[in-house]
Write an enzyme that holds these catalytic residues in place. Structure first.
Site, PDB file in Angstrom:
ATOM      1  N   LYS A 134       0.841  -1.190   0.000  1.00 54.66           N
ATOM      2  CA  LYS A 134       0.000   0.000   0.000  1.00 54.66           C
ATOM      3  C   LYS A 134       0.875   1.239   0.000  1.00 54.66           C
ATOM      4  CE  LYS A 134       0.749   1.884   3.408  1.00 54.66           C
ATOM      5  NZ  LYS A 134       2.036   2.394   3.984  1.00 54.66           N
ATOM      6  N   TYR A 219      -4.386   4.160   5.948  1.00 56.37           N
ATOM      7  CA  TYR A 219      -4.942   3.236   6.956  1.00 56.37           C
ATOM      8  C   TYR A 219      -6.244   3.791   7.520  1.00 56.37           C
ATOM      9  CZ  TYR A 219      -0.563   0.564   7.158  1.00 56.37           C
ATOM     10  OH  TYR A 219       0.513  -0.232   6.855  1.00 56.37           O
TER      11      TYR A 219
HETATM   12  P1  NAD Z   1      12.405   1.209   2.367  1.00 58.56           P
HETATM   13  O1  NAD Z   1      12.964   2.526   1.946  1.00 58.56           O
HETATM   14  O2  NAD Z   1      12.890   0.634   3.634  1.00 58.56           O
HETATM   15  O3  NAD Z   1      12.648   0.122   1.213  1.00 58.56           O
HETATM   16  C1  NAD Z   1      12.490   0.425  -0.149  1.00 58.56           C
HETATM   17  C2  NAD Z   1      13.304  -0.548  -0.970  1.00 58.56           C
HETATM   18  O4  NAD Z   1      13.222  -0.165  -2.341  1.00 58.56           O
HETATM   19  C3  NAD Z   1      14.812  -0.549  -0.612  1.00 58.56           C
HETATM   20  O5  NAD Z   1      15.260  -1.871  -0.601  1.00 58.56           O
HETATM   21  C4  NAD Z   1      15.456   0.212  -1.744  1.00 58.56           C
HETATM   22  O6  NAD Z   1      16.763  -0.226  -2.020  1.00 58.56           O
HETATM   23  C5  NAD Z   1      14.528  -0.142  -2.908  1.00 58.56           C
HETATM   24  N1  NAD Z   1      14.575   0.823  -3.994  1.00 58.56           N
HETATM   25  C6  NAD Z   1      14.687   0.526  -5.294  1.00 58.56           C
HETATM   26  N2  NAD Z   1      14.728   1.625  -6.032  1.00 58.56           N
HETATM   27  C7  NAD Z   1      14.673   2.671  -5.206  1.00 58.56           C
HETATM   28  C8  NAD Z   1      14.697   4.071  -5.394  1.00 58.56           C
HETATM   29  N3  NAD Z   1      14.780   4.613  -6.617  1.00 58.56           N
HETATM   30  N4  NAD Z   1      14.609   4.854  -4.294  1.00 58.56           N
HETATM   31  C9  NAD Z   1      14.498   4.318  -3.074  1.00 58.56           C
HETATM   32  N5  NAD Z   1      14.476   2.984  -2.830  1.00 58.56           N
HETATM   33  C10 NAD Z   1      14.573   2.167  -3.896  1.00 58.56           C
HETATM   34  O7  NAD Z   1      10.825   1.363   2.373  1.00 58.56           O
HETATM   35  P2  NAD Z   1       9.766   0.435   3.118  1.00 58.56           P
HETATM   36  O8  NAD Z   1       9.420   1.063   4.413  1.00 58.56           O
HETATM   37  O9  NAD Z   1      10.217  -0.967   3.112  1.00 58.56           O
HETATM   38  O10 NAD Z   1       8.486   0.642   2.164  1.00 58.56           O
HETATM   39  C11 NAD Z   1       8.342  -0.054   0.943  1.00 58.56           C
HETATM   40  C12 NAD Z   1       6.862  -0.150   0.593  1.00 58.56           C
HETATM   41  O11 NAD Z   1       6.204  -0.897   1.618  1.00 58.56           O
HETATM   42  C13 NAD Z   1       6.140   1.202   0.529  1.00 58.56           C
HETATM   43  O12 NAD Z   1       5.199   1.183  -0.501  1.00 58.56           O
HETATM   44  C14 NAD Z   1       5.444   1.326   1.870  1.00 58.56           C
HETATM   45  O13 NAD Z   1       4.269   2.100   1.832  1.00 58.56           O
HETATM   46  C15 NAD Z   1       5.121  -0.138   2.161  1.00 58.56           C
HETATM   47  N6  NAD Z   1       5.047  -0.428   3.626  1.00 58.56           N
HETATM   48  C16 NAD Z   1       3.961  -1.109   4.078  1.00 58.56           C
HETATM   49  C17 NAD Z   1       3.841  -1.387   5.415  1.00 58.56           C
HETATM   50  C18 NAD Z   1       2.657  -2.175   5.923  1.00 58.56           C
HETATM   51  O14 NAD Z   1       2.484  -2.284   7.128  1.00 58.56           O
HETATM   52  N7  NAD Z   1       1.850  -2.750   5.043  1.00 58.56           N
HETATM   53  C19 NAD Z   1       4.829  -0.970   6.308  1.00 58.56           C
HETATM   54  C20 NAD Z   1       5.940  -0.286   5.812  1.00 58.56           C
HETATM   55  C21 NAD Z   1       6.036  -0.029   4.455  1.00 58.56           C
END
Ligand code: NAD
Length: 365
Positions: A134, A219
């Site tokens: 999401k 949410y």
């Molecule tokens: P994060 O920044 O920790 O991870 C993002 C990942 O994408 C990294 O591994 C990064 O290397 C990669 N990536 C590839 N290309 C990129 C770019 N151009 N710029 C930045 N990163 C790049 O983020 P996250 O917190 O893991 O979030 C990822 C997704 O998951 C988002 O859509 C977020 O909304 C969702 N999320 C959902 C929940 C949930 O409870 N459902 C919780 C946290 C995050």
């Protein structure tokens, strides 16, 4: 022991009201699959590393068999930790070759928001089922394209709305159906966290598609829909920036008021400038508070009749077993692309209402 707890929970769920509300489903996800769902995680950031991979390990019916990452060091680490085969490790460039890999059933996209659409469509083109985090996209247009592509490709599209699979949220959904407290009149909800990293992708509109509304306000929007059991018909909204120099490129704080066909109203707030997390549902004959309402758990609930006792489960493990059930048993996904699209329609309406200062009609089919 298990039975005793189950019987106990059956009796007290919404204190004082005897309803058979705890089902097997709440205690252990009742999935029976002939084999395990073979999952590849795409994007190995914080959520994939700390929540989804452990969730897959804890699930009964899923296994992590592949990864997609742009970072070779991560590939090596994950290969070692999860005993992955080289042939199931991809980067963003050679990802499309996954089409010829018979050992992966589903790809779970955990990339920054603006990358979801591209990778969902590439996954569908490769003929694999796909789950995206999401918000499913950064626009309604993209969300519709993703759904259409998956339909055409004959693959299932799920959105990572983990709360739909956990007992507190399922109880809220049950209450609106069974009306233990009567009809829903008013919902008040907020989700905010203090995001102070100006370099993070969440702070850049081109990656996030917006600020706190896209990230955590979603949410509250989703909860307003499952707490009322209705789809909103209009919205008014106000955007506030208490720190414009910090939140230059994205919205900081948004307040909104959704109107529903029954006359119920849901008031919401999301922000990156403070910390808050609560869902309050006001019924004709009582009220329910959940705080925290949206974290990974344990969630904590109370009603005017006493505490809301529900089993605490691992959200991501339950969610993954839910996806396994849908994909391997060919059932509808509990949280399909269409669910994500509805929230995107509301997000766009909230942004428009905040920008114009006018009430914006919402038409969710
Ligand atoms: P994060 O920044 O920790 O991870 C993002 C990942 O994408 C990294 O591994 C990064 O290397 C990669 N990536 C590839 N290309 C990129 C770019 N151009 N710029 C930045 N990163 C790049 O983020 P996250 O917190 O893991 O979030 C990822 C997704 O998951 C988002 O859509 C977020 O909304 C969702 N999320 C959902 C929940 C949930 O409870 N459902 C919780 C946290 C995050």
């Amino acid at each position: 022991m298990k039975n005793t707890r189950r019987n106990f929970l059956k009796k007290i769920s919404v204190a004082g009201i005897l309803t058979p509300l705890i089902t097997e489903k709440a205690l252990a996800y009742p999935v029976i699959t002939e084999r395990k769902l073979r999952v590849a995680l795409c994007g190995l950031g914080s959520y994939a590393t700390n929540q989804l991979a452990p969730g897959i390990e804890k699930s009964k019916n899923c296994e992590l068999v592949g990864i997609v990452t742009g970072t070779p060091e991560k590939a090596a680490k994950w290969k070692e930790k999860y005993k992955l085969q080289d042939k199931n490790i991809y980067n963003y460039e050679n990802f499309d070759q996954i089409a010829t890999n018979p050992d992966i059933d589903v790809v779970y996209i955990v990339l920054p928001n603006s990358m979801h659409a591209d990778f969902v469509i590439r996954t569908a083109k490769a003929g694999k089922h796909v789950i995206t985090e999401k918000p499913m996209s950064i626009s309604v247009k993209e969300a519709k394209e993703m759904i259409e592509f998956c339909q055409k490709a004959g693959v299932k599209l799920g959105v990572g709305y983990r709360l739909h699979y956990e007992p507190f949220t399922q109880e809220i959904m049950r209450l609106v159906k069974d009306k233990d407290f009567g009809k829903v009149k008013f919902v008040e909800t907020k989700f905010a966290w203090r995001n102070r990293n100006p370099n993070a992708w969440r702070m850049q509109n081109k990656y996030s598609g917006g600020g706190a509304l896209m990230d955590v306000g979603i949410y509250c929007i989703n909860a307003s829909r499952y707490a009322t059991g209705e789809e909103p018909i209009s919205v008014t909204a106000q955007a506030v920036k208490t720190e414009p120099e910090m939140y230059r490129d994205i919205e900081e704080t948004i307040l909104w008021q959704l109107k529903f066909p029954s006359g119920a109203v849901a008031s919401g707030m999301s922000s990156y400038a403070t910390n808050a997390q609560k869902l309050s549902i006001h019924y004709e004959n009582g009220g329910l508070d959940l705080a925290p309402a949206y974290d990974y758990g344990p969630l904590k609930g109370s009603t005017n009749k006493g505490p809301l006792e529900m089993p605490v489960v691992h959200h991501q493990a339950y969610q993954m077993d839910g996806f396994a059930d849908a994909i391997l048993n060919n059932k509808p996904i509990l949280t399909p692309g269409e669910e994500g699209l509805k929230d995107m329609i509301i997000i766009e309406a909230i942004k428009k209402a905040a920008k114009t200062g006018k009430e914006v009609k919402i038409n969710i089919l």
